[in-house]
Design a protein around this motif. Structure first.
Motif, mmCIF file in Angstrom:
data_model
loop_
_atom_site.group_PDB
_atom_site.id
_atom_site.type_symbol
_atom_site.label_atom_id
_atom_site.label_comp_id
_atom_site.label_asym_id
_atom_site.label_seq_id
_atom_site.Cartn_x
_atom_site.Cartn_y
_atom_site.Cartn_z
ATOM 1 N N ASP A 46 0.817 -1.215 0.000
ATOM 2 C CA ASP A 46 0.000 0.000 0.000
ATOM 3 C C ASP A 46 0.855 1.271 0.000
ATOM 4 N N GLY A 47 2.126 1.122 0.317
ATOM 5 C CA GLY A 47 3.011 2.284 0.370
ATOM 6 C C GLY A 47 3.642 2.587 -0.974
ATOM 7 N N LYS A 48 4.350 3.691 -1.004
ATOM 8 C CA LYS A 48 5.051 4.123 -2.210
ATOM 9 C C LYS A 48 6.488 4.452 -1.840
ATOM 10 N N ARG A 49 7.417 3.989 -2.673
ATOM 11 C CA ARG A 49 8.810 4.334 -2.421
ATOM 12 C C ARG A 49 9.002 5.819 -2.688
ATOM 13 N N TYR A 50 9.307 6.566 -1.625
ATOM 14 C CA TYR A 50 9.441 8.023 -1.737
ATOM 15 C C TYR A 50 10.824 8.403 -2.252
ATOM 16 N N ALA A 51 11.846 7.700 -1.773
ATOM 17 C CA ALA A 51 13.222 7.961 -2.205
ATOM 18 C C ALA A 51 14.010 6.677 -2.106
ATOM 19 N N THR A 52 15.036 6.536 -2.952
ATOM 20 C CA THR A 52 15.824 5.305 -3.003
ATOM 21 C C THR A 52 17.305 5.631 -2.876
ATOM 22 N N GLY A 53 18.136 4.571 -2.831
ATOM 23 C CA GLY A 53 19.573 4.768 -2.753
ATOM 24 C C GLY A 53 20.055 5.292 -1.416
ATOM 25 N N ILE A 54 19.282 5.021 -0.348
ATOM 26 C CA ILE A 54 19.629 5.467 1.004
ATOM 27 C C ILE A 54 19.856 4.219 1.836
ATOM 28 N N LYS A 55 21.092 3.952 2.192
ATOM 29 C CA LYS A 55 21.418 2.674 2.819
ATOM 30 C C LYS A 55 20.667 2.447 4.123
ATOM 31 N N ASN A 56 20.717 3.437 5.018
ATOM 32 C CA ASN A 56 20.032 3.248 6.298
ATOM 33 C C ASN A 56 19.879 4.591 7.001
ATOM 34 N N ALA A 57 18.750 5.250 6.776
ATOM 35 C CA ALA A 57 18.492 6.588 7.342
ATOM 36 C C ALA A 57 17.827 6.454 8.704
ATOM 37 N N VAL A 58 18.641 6.227 9.737
ATOM 38 C CA VAL A 58 18.082 6.105 11.090
ATOM 39 C C VAL A 58 17.599 7.464 11.596
ATOM 40 N N GLY A 59 18.271 8.533 11.187
ATOM 41 C CA GLY A 59 17.802 9.883 11.493
ATOM 42 C C GLY A 59 16.889 10.369 10.383
ATOM 43 N N ILE A 60 15.639 10.606 10.688
ATOM 44 C CA ILE A 60 14.675 11.048 9.679
ATOM 45 C C ILE A 60 13.715 12.025 10.337
ATOM 46 N N ARG A 61 13.497 13.177 9.699
ATOM 47 C CA ARG A 61 12.671 14.216 10.338
ATOM 48 C C ARG A 61 12.026 15.104 9.274
ATOM 49 N N TRP A 62 10.739 15.385 9.457
ATOM 50 C CA TRP A 62 10.060 16.354 8.606
ATOM 51 C C TRP A 62 10.354 17.745 9.146
ATOM 52 N N ASN A 63 10.875 18.624 8.280
ATOM 53 C CA ASN A 63 11.178 19.996 8.668
ATOM 54 C C ASN A 63 9.949 20.851 8.372
ATOM 55 N N HIS A 64 9.294 21.340 9.414
ATOM 56 C CA HIS A 64 8.040 22.076 9.234
ATOM 57 C C HIS A 64 8.274 23.506 8.755
ATOM 58 N N GLU A 65 9.512 23.988 8.851
ATOM 59 C CA GLU A 65 9.818 25.311 8.313
ATOM 60 C C GLU A 65 9.927 25.259 6.782
ATOM 61 N N THR A 66 10.608 24.233 6.277
ATOM 62 C CA THR A 66 10.787 24.094 4.831
ATOM 63 C C THR A 66 9.696 23.235 4.199
ATOM 64 N N ASN A 67 8.908 22.563 5.053
ATOM 65 C CA ASN A 67 7.873 21.634 4.594
ATOM 66 C C ASN A 67 8.482 20.561 3.688
ATOM 67 N N SER A 68 9.581 19.971 4.168
ATOM 68 C CA SER A 68 10.265 18.945 3.387
ATOM 69 C C SER A 68 10.927 17.933 4.316
ATOM 70 N N LEU A 69 11.328 16.820 3.706
ATOM 71 C CA LEU A 69 11.905 15.705 4.441
ATOM 72 C C LEU A 69 13.428 15.808 4.474
ATOM 73 N N PHE A 70 14.002 15.537 5.648
ATOM 74 C CA PHE A 70 15.455 15.476 5.809
ATOM 75 C C PHE A 70 15.812 14.129 6.434
ATOM 76 N N THR A 78 19.474 11.578 7.750
ATOM 77 C CA THR A 78 20.898 11.277 7.840
ATOM 78 C C THR A 78 21.094 9.824 7.451
ATOM 79 N N ASP A 79 22.123 9.557 6.664
ATOM 80 C CA ASP A 79 22.349 8.200 6.170
ATOM 81 C C ASP A 79 23.642 7.630 6.731
ATOM 82 N N HIS A 80 23.584 6.341 7.102
ATOM 83 C CA HIS A 80 24.784 5.618 7.500
ATOM 84 C C HIS A 80 25.542 5.187 6.242
ATOM 85 N N GLY A 81 26.808 5.533 6.162
ATOM 86 C CA GLY A 81 27.615 5.093 5.029
ATOM 87 C C GLY A 81 27.973 3.613 5.120
#
Length: 423
Positions: free
Chosen positions: A215-239, A241-244
């Protein structure tokens, strides 16, 4: 002519003027009460900040959130006394924790409190608990299932998430394989089959129950493991952090030295738009060259640049620091320089730079980083990383949250502590 009455009047006026002058002088000498700074922990912070350890021996608390009423919730990756979520409450509002309660049967990482619900994740699902009007949980035994069936292969299997303003839920599904490497040939798989259901961020509806992965949709790919994930309400966008990736020297000693293995690749911070590709697994980001490089599994040799269309990171950090959470500070308690900037909890250490187990700060202006990152909280390890002999690791910062008053909270999944930072 000066009469007796005139003399009395002049004496009265003079005395009054003198008294007024003394009063003015007293007002000018009034001093503002000095700010009290307290820190009874081993952590180090910039001048003016106080630190308090408000929770101890809580277990493997990964991410945390603070409800509007001040209650602090943390999700454990390992059950403690059979429960996953712990809540700390200050019942009489005196600044001290009065009660600790535990509930939930499935360990996990992600946890977010909204006005109406407490959302939490296991390693394969996201669910929610309803709040009443006082933001107390109505039923801790029967949460509503939002989505289930997210792949869990046992490694890098946390399901951190964030929500936007339109009831959308963004969930990280990390890759369990460092570079989509074939175990027999040691070559990178083309196309990488892992990207079908992991190695990216998926989007679901936060207000629809009983969704499946399909039922979901892949929003973004090529991200190995984004344990830090946060919606920025000032920019109204997704940020995020990815583990290399790792293992450059172990798998390719003829191409990468041990020193390079400690320096590469960067840990990264991204602003992510729908359908973005961050380049994993065929590329990695080199923080020394400041370039995207072709991974050795795909023909790279440490000098060949990656030629795919991948987004550039907003900021690159030293290798192996392990960014495990991301928070945009929107409070007014801290000095103005911190407003809308990003705090990042680094869960590991850089073997080359001898730094780690810290919370960093990235200044932002107009929705973009506006300066170099700096260490905000340090010494979670409890010993000198430059001279580690005999040191015993005490804490590993993992989760970040902001309280209603603007205080910053940090949880530690190694020592089981929660710290409150105020100014």
């Amino acid at each position: 002519m000066i009469t007796k009455n005139n003399t009395k009047f002049l004496l009265f006026v003079g005395a009054t003027a003198m008294l007024s002058s003394l009063q003015i002088g007293c007002k000018e000498e009034t001093k503002t009460a000095e700010k009290t700074v307290t820190n009874t922990t081993i952590l180090k912070a910039p001048d003016g900040f106080s630190i308090e350890e408000i929770g101890k021996d809580l277990g493997a608390v990964r991410h945390l959130t603070v409800a509007n009423n001040g209650d602090i919730y943390a999700n454990r990756s390992v059950l403690k006394d059979g429960k996953a979520i712990v809540v700390l409450k200050d019942a009489n509002n005196d600044g001290s924790i009065d009660t600790e309660e535990n509930f939930a049967d499935l360990p996990g990482t992600g946890i977010v409190a909204t006005t109406d619900y407490l959302y939490a994740s296991s390693n394969s699902a996201v669910y929610r608990y309803a709040f009443n009007d006082q933001q107390e949980l109505i039923d801790t035994d029967d949460p509503e299932k939002i989505v289930d069936g997210l792949i869990d292969m046992g490694a890098d299997n946390a399901k951190p998430f964030t929500l936007d303003n339109d009831n959308n839920l963004y969930v990280t599904i990390g890759s369990w394989n460092d570079a989509c490497r074939d175990n027999e040939t040691q070559k990178g798989l083309i196309p990488c089959p892992i990207l079908e259901n992991a190695g990216g961020i998926w989007k679901f509806k936060a207000n629809v129950l009983d969704q499946t992965f399909e039922d979901g949709k892949r929003y973004a790919t090529g991200i190995k493991n984004a344990v830090g994930i946060r919606w920025n309400h000032e920019t109204n966008s997704l940020f995020a952090t990815d583990h290399g990736r790792g293992g450059l020297h172990n798998f390719y000693p003829e191409l990468f030295t041990k020193k390079q293995d400690g320096e590469l690749p960067a840990e990264t911070l991204y602003e992510i738009k729908e359908n973005d590709n961050a380049g994993w697994p065929s590329t990695y980001y080199d923080p020394i060259k400041n370039k995207r490089m072709l991974a050795p599994e795909y023909g790279g040799d440490g000098e060949k640049e990656g030629n795919i269309e991948a987004i550039a990171p907003l900021m690159a950090f030293p290798a192996h620091l392990g960014p495990n959470d991301l928070l945009f500070y929107t409070g007014t308690m801290f000095p103005e320089k911190y407003k809308n900037g990003a705090f990042i909890a680094f869960h590991n250490q850089s073997p080359e730079q001898k730094i780690g187990f810290l919370v960093a700060f990235v200044p932002f202006k107009d929705g973009k980083p506006s300066g170099k990152w700096e260490i905000f909280l340090d010494n979670f390890a409890g010993y000198d990383l430059k001279n580690p002999e005999g040191g015993t690791l005490l804490h590993r910062p993992c989760g970040l949250a902001q309280g209603p008053d603007g205080a910053l909270y940090v949880c530690d999944d190694f020592g089981g502590s929660i710290f409150r930072i105020t100014y």
